[in-house]
Design a protein around this motif. Structure first.
Motif, PDB file in Angstrom:
ATOM      1  N   PRO A   1     -11.732   6.683  -2.877  1.00 17.78           N
ATOM      2  CA  PRO A   1     -12.232   5.348  -2.549  1.00 17.78           C
ATOM      3  C   PRO A   1     -11.983   4.378  -3.694  1.00 17.78           C
ATOM      4  O   PRO A   1     -12.115   4.743  -4.865  1.00 17.78           O
ATOM      5  CB  PRO A   1     -13.736   5.545  -2.348  1.00 17.78           C
TER       6      PRO A   1
ATOM      7  N   ARG B   1     -12.200  10.280  -9.319  1.00 22.44           N
ATOM      8  CA  ARG B   1     -12.941  10.521  -8.079  1.00 22.44           C
ATOM      9  C   ARG B   1     -13.225   9.210  -7.356  1.00 22.44           C
ATOM     10  O   ARG B   1     -13.394   9.169  -6.144  1.00 22.44           O
ATOM     11  CB  ARG B   1     -14.267  11.198  -8.440  1.00 22.44           C
TER      12      ARG B   1
ATOM     13  N   GLY C   1      -5.857   8.767  -2.904  1.00 21.50           N
ATOM     14  CA  GLY C   1      -6.659   9.044  -1.727  1.00 21.50           C
ATOM     15  C   GLY C   1      -8.135   8.751  -1.934  1.00 21.50           C
ATOM     16  O   GLY C   1      -8.899   8.740  -0.973  1.00 21.50           O
TER      17      GLY C   1
ATOM     18  N   GLY D   1      -2.990   2.379  -2.245  1.00 20.61           N
ATOM     19  CA  GLY D   1      -1.884   3.102  -1.619  1.00 20.61           C
ATOM     20  C   GLY D   1      -1.426   4.300  -2.427  1.00 20.61           C
ATOM     21  O   GLY D   1      -0.839   5.237  -1.889  1.00 20.61           O
ATOM     22  N   LEU D   2      -1.708   4.279  -3.722  1.00 25.10           N
ATOM     23  CA  LEU D   2      -1.240   5.369  -4.586  1.00 25.10           C
ATOM     24  C   LEU D   2      -2.146   6.589  -4.553  1.00 25.10           C
ATOM     25  O   LEU D   2      -1.723   7.698  -4.896  1.00 25.10           O
ATOM     26  CB  LEU D   2      -1.143   4.887  -6.043  1.00 25.10           C
TER      27      LEU D   2
ATOM     28  N   VAL E   1     -13.449   4.484   4.739  1.00 22.70           N
ATOM     29  CA  VAL E   1     -14.031   4.559   3.395  1.00 22.70           C
ATOM     30  C   VAL E   1     -15.230   5.514   3.377  1.00 22.70           C
ATOM     31  O   VAL E   1     -15.367   6.348   2.474  1.00 22.70           O
ATOM     32  CB  VAL E   1     -14.451   3.159   2.896  1.00 22.70           C
TER      33      VAL E   1
ATOM     34  N   ALA F   1       0.822  -1.208   0.000  1.00 21.33           N
ATOM     35  CA  ALA F   1       0.000   0.000   0.000  1.00 21.33           C
ATOM     36  C   ALA F   1       0.860   1.264   0.000  1.00 21.33           C
ATOM     37  O   ALA F   1       0.342   2.370  -0.106  1.00 21.33           O
ATOM     38  CB  ALA F   1      -0.952  -0.004   1.200  1.00 21.33           C
TER      39      ALA F   1
ATOM     40  N   ALA G   1      -4.555  -1.431   2.411  1.00 17.61           N
ATOM     41  CA  ALA G   1      -4.917  -0.045   2.113  1.00 17.61           C
ATOM     42  C   ALA G   1      -6.308   0.209   2.698  1.00 17.61           C
ATOM     43  O   ALA G   1      -7.222  -0.578   2.492  1.00 17.61           O
ATOM     44  CB  ALA G   1      -4.917   0.200   0.610  1.00 17.61           C
ATOM     45  N   SER G   2      -6.463   1.321   3.411  1.00 19.13           N
ATOM     46  CA  SER G   2      -7.699   1.554   4.160  1.00 19.13           C
ATOM     47  C   SER G   2      -8.850   2.059   3.297  1.00 19.13           C
ATOM     48  O   SER G   2      -9.971   2.162   3.777  1.00 19.13           O
ATOM     49  CB  SER G   2      -7.451   2.589   5.267  1.00 19.13           C
ATOM     50  N   ASN G   3      -8.582   2.430   2.069  1.00 25.90           N
ATOM     51  CA  ASN G   3      -9.636   3.005   1.237  1.00 25.90           C
ATOM     52  C   ASN G   3     -10.302   1.993   0.308  1.00 25.90           C
ATOM     53  O   ASN G   3     -10.969   2.360  -0.648  1.00 25.90           O
ATOM     54  CB  ASN G   3      -9.094   4.189   0.428  1.00 25.90           C
TER      55      ASN G   3
END
Lengths: 201, 201, 201, 201, 201, 201, 201, 201
Positions: free
Chosen positions: C149, C126, C147, C144-145, D194, B110, C177-179
């Protein structure tokens, strides 16, 4: 240097394989199509000269660079006759990548003396590929006989609780021999590739 | 030559580990106890001189033979901080088997640029060990960056659908990089062992 | 507003799909049949004017409302060529729901630089949809790349230990990755739908 | 902007969490430790001023930036009382990332009218997080009631055939509502993250 | 009394089904062949008078005893159109065993108001059968709406992580409604049978 | 005749085991408590004379009938030292049922020559019990060396992909040796029991 | 002595089976081809005299040695009619290995009195083979009725949660009767083989 | 009428259970806490008069309404002694809901005659609950003996391949008796609840 171009034939139409193969052939390197059918071969042959179909390995091969890149011999071991297609995919891959290969087939663990008869050949190998389905026990036995790295390939051979290679895969992951690492079920190509890299060192 | 004696510490009492370690130490080789606790170390120390406890690797080490047997560098890569114990087990194993080791830690996929910053080190390595839990994606990325063989170690790091390393194991078995082979979940020792064999070639 | 009528074509006869499609077409909205065959299309075409068959997406499309409802661009990323049908299903869905879509295909994690070459496009998006089979590692790297969603779609691409998309699904659930959030295996439609909702905000 | 620094507390010692937390706190942003114990909080508190322990969410929170970044309300829905810790983790995360949050708890599908009583609140939400264990049916029902994107969080609540959240996970992956995407079992943080990204759009 | 003779048609040849059906028909009771094809029906029809083929249920039916044994109404509820064959197998079974049946179809949980519209019918039922695939959430919702026993039938409808009904099965086993019990995947016959026994009490 | 009374000690209190043991002891036969702790033994000893605790087998034994019922020798083979408790449970069971037993321990497949050194003993055995964890390969190898029936016992020894004995169980179910049948994971008692029945024939 | 030569017919071409069969037939022993089709039989018949096709067992049989090697009777028990092919494979194997066999078919556990009617035959048997699919409960019941060893064969009969024999396999592994051991799913041959070995003792 | 208030005690503190119990007790109905410890009982007792702790069922019971709502007898059958806690949970539930209950314990399928001795009692029952772990075969046998509906409860009793009740669950789902439906593993409460509903009809 000496790395082949590769196309995975499964679930592609003859036309698709032929198209990709032709494009790859332009790079001047060896070209390999794995999991390829005769129909795909017929299509490829029309556009590319010098290709060959390896029936046992189900592979289409275009060999231009015949130099030896591997420094020793790669032994390819298989348990039963049904494992041979996977073993042959490994053989074809290793040969195309410039290795000398020795086949040791039909040496399943239930007939351990057949395997032991090949101990000398095994000991001479710089890397050993072992293909086995069902209980997937062969890599552990081979791994214990030699000091060289062993690449284990679980095959989807078997029925019932073999669960399409899962039993063999789990068996190999738990090998009690420390020199064993594992590739995906039926992935003879991957085993041949990794073994070739090792044999170049 | 230069092969260590090894004992697996998990689920053994300090007395058992101490007994086995002492017996193995008589062979004059390097000795390694993996998955070892401090209590086991305390017991071993009483009977064997010169042993050391590697906290991060949870290993007891007796190093007598300090020669280099490996011909190049083994890089040990890990994704997150929780993967470090497994990575360190690989490091300790590889060092004890006479290899130069370079650590590249905390380079999870990530944050791909952190990994790319190490590309030079990676490219210089003769073999690369990659430890990752959770989605187990790191070996594929590393495998794509270099030409050397990659030994992937799934770790049991994660929760929920990580299923104690199963997700990482399956991910690595399906790696789209052809130079990757896999050892058991959390098997840092096995990875270090296989990498050492390869690095001696 | 701008929500399409949808029919799932799999395991339905051409007559059934044609019947449902015709009925839905009466509502005056865009209509979409996913997992549709050419035979189904032929049947639909007889009763409904203006329908189109999207070969790559295996979808029948009736587009009447061509307004843009999405406020930005949706990027659709896919790992290998075999993932494209799923990716295209997402594309068709998103376009039919009034979004601008950018395709970033064939950027699997084993060739990370191909992905990085698209970083600008990715950063402008987006919402990003990422389709990948095998080890399912791509969403973590993409996540990771950027921001924005990321909607991850595991595909059933692969063999052996891929277990029809299970490996990819588990990998994506464990993304570091959190998104990242995940939809069902091969569910390109769901990903396109969720991404469209987000892009309208 | 407004993105918190985060540390995952599980399986870390109080000293480790305190060390990481202190380091992260220097960046001047909001800091969050998830899956944190009271012991970890006690350790953190000694080195960092202004931290708070959120019991229900098992989280340590340092809130400096109190601006609202989210443009609407995030609704957090949970099925049973045992799902509340996961739901609260989502709440804490979303609040720390600058969102207004509304809780709708104890609205499991076996008492559908309790859920329906909240329909207005649900419809006003810009994004909805739904946490449920056991059969994991709630996201489908909520998804059908509203047009906004739903982030589903399977929880490990249940026993027997719940298999630590696997049943809920599979249920949510197969949701018949098209606006649902899923994060890992018990991953309240991921859902909050998210949802926050979406709510900023 | 009023119990039918039953033959399971799947994987039997038309001749085998015809032979068994004829033999069973001699007992003078109602006879039912489930999972039966039209070919099997054609073969049965030649040897037994008065048989009927129920297309939607894929069942061959010989009805002689038309008395009502059930004391109330059995409601058969299904989620999607693909669940109807299983639901119809339950209907045919229950009718053949002398019950009044009411169908409530196409009331999946993502459109909860469609289900609620039938609440009166549901409340009047003495037993309710609920068939659902995908996430298998419908029995919990129905179970919560009524006080009568609910027999849940997971169906193999779905794709990807539905795993041929496993997701629905696990979901139903974990139902948070206490009045739910479960039969095998696609086992409409079993549900109809159990419901009939209960309705006779 | 000569059949022991048996109690399964696991998850029973010392008082419960003592109570059951005492009651069984009244029948005048040999009595066996498997999976028994020292605490349970202490409790049993108070009420029953002549009982013995077999530490390695974790068994409480009351031996009154010392006649030989078995006609030949039962060999008990085990792979690693961690498999010994299971093997010893088999030994204790077989001895208590009146058999001569020979132990062949520590002959894992990675050191095949250690096993082959025992070939004479193996060939003399009338039945062979083989206990192995990890990859569970030993029964196949032993099965191939001899003509006698082999009872395979998967053990829960191993870690990671061993999945508490599942890997060994699947491996043994798929044994390529035709003389192998399998009992439950860690079921040394069952293996000893079946072998004893066979040896009486 | 009296051991047959065996070839596994599945996934082999008629020509392959015929070739292997002919070669094996030269050893002068009984020869058995399991999982064999009529097409394979037609091919074999052309090259080998005296072969017979056993339809129910799907086996090609060449019987030369008709001596009795077994000392008692082997009973072969099966639950439903769909289990008969597996049971017959066991029968053919046992007969070819020189055993007297008694069939007890169609005695599933849901009609326990049908089974009990055969108790005398069962008690006379020296070994009993039990084939059952679905819940795989029959071996436990049979095992409890007799003192002889029971070889259990899970069959892939069933649907839904039978998971191709997995449910039956797990059921049999957990049998509460101590005299039961298990072979692979559908492995009638293995059961016949093991039973024959035992019956020779 | 006569429906109890219920609280699930597992993973709740004594204070939490006491609080909920007290609140529920205000409704004037019977109250039941399942999976309750003695510590929880001690806490409950302080605030609520007349509560009783059922040790075998691990349940706290407050019985006010002692009317009989059930029209016949509910039989509760269990296989082994370890299944009794689950069976007792069913008994306590059924009694609290106003039913007459008969216990038939320790009648596992390996001793079928013990079960048959109770056939009269079984036949008189209006509904039968059957609890069994390990292979979960008992419901099929009981189901075949009687015409009444059978509620099967898989228990987590067993080890190894029992997989915490999964083997029993799968076995029961595949029951060859048509009158069987199944509740969650160890869900004695659910079985008692469903049986009570049926017995009121």
């Amino acid at each position: 240097m000496g790395m082949p171009e590769v196309v995975f034939g499964e679930r592609k139409t003859p036309a698709q394989v032929a198209g990709i193969f032709k494009r790859l052939a332009k790079h001047g390197k060896n070209v390999l199509a794995t999991r390829a059918t005769k129909e795909q071969f017929t299509a490829v042959k029309k556009g590319v000269r010098g290709v060959k179909y390896e029936v046992a390995a189900q592979a289409i091969v275009l060999r231009r660079d015949r130099r030896l890149y591997g420094k020793g011999v790669i032994a390819v071991v298989s348990a039963g006759t049904s494992d041979i297609p996977v073993a042959e995919e490994a053989v074809v891959t290793a040969e195309l990548m410039g290795n000398q290969v020795e086949r040791i087939y039909d040496v399943g663990v239930a007939g351990i003396h057949r395997l032991l008869a090949h101990q000398k050949t095994l000991s001479r190998a710089r890397v050993v590929i072992v293909c086995a389905g069902m209980e997937g026990a062969l890599p552990s036995v081979v791994g214990g006989l030699i000091g060289a790295p062993v690449i284990a390939v679980p095959t989807s051979v078997g029925y019932g609780a073999a669960f399409q290679g899962l039993a063999a895969l789990l068996g190999m992951m738990n090998s009690c021999a420390s020199n064993v690492s594992v590739v995906n079920i039926d992935n003879g190509f991957g085993a041949g590739y990794v073994a070739s890299l090792i044999n170049r060192l």
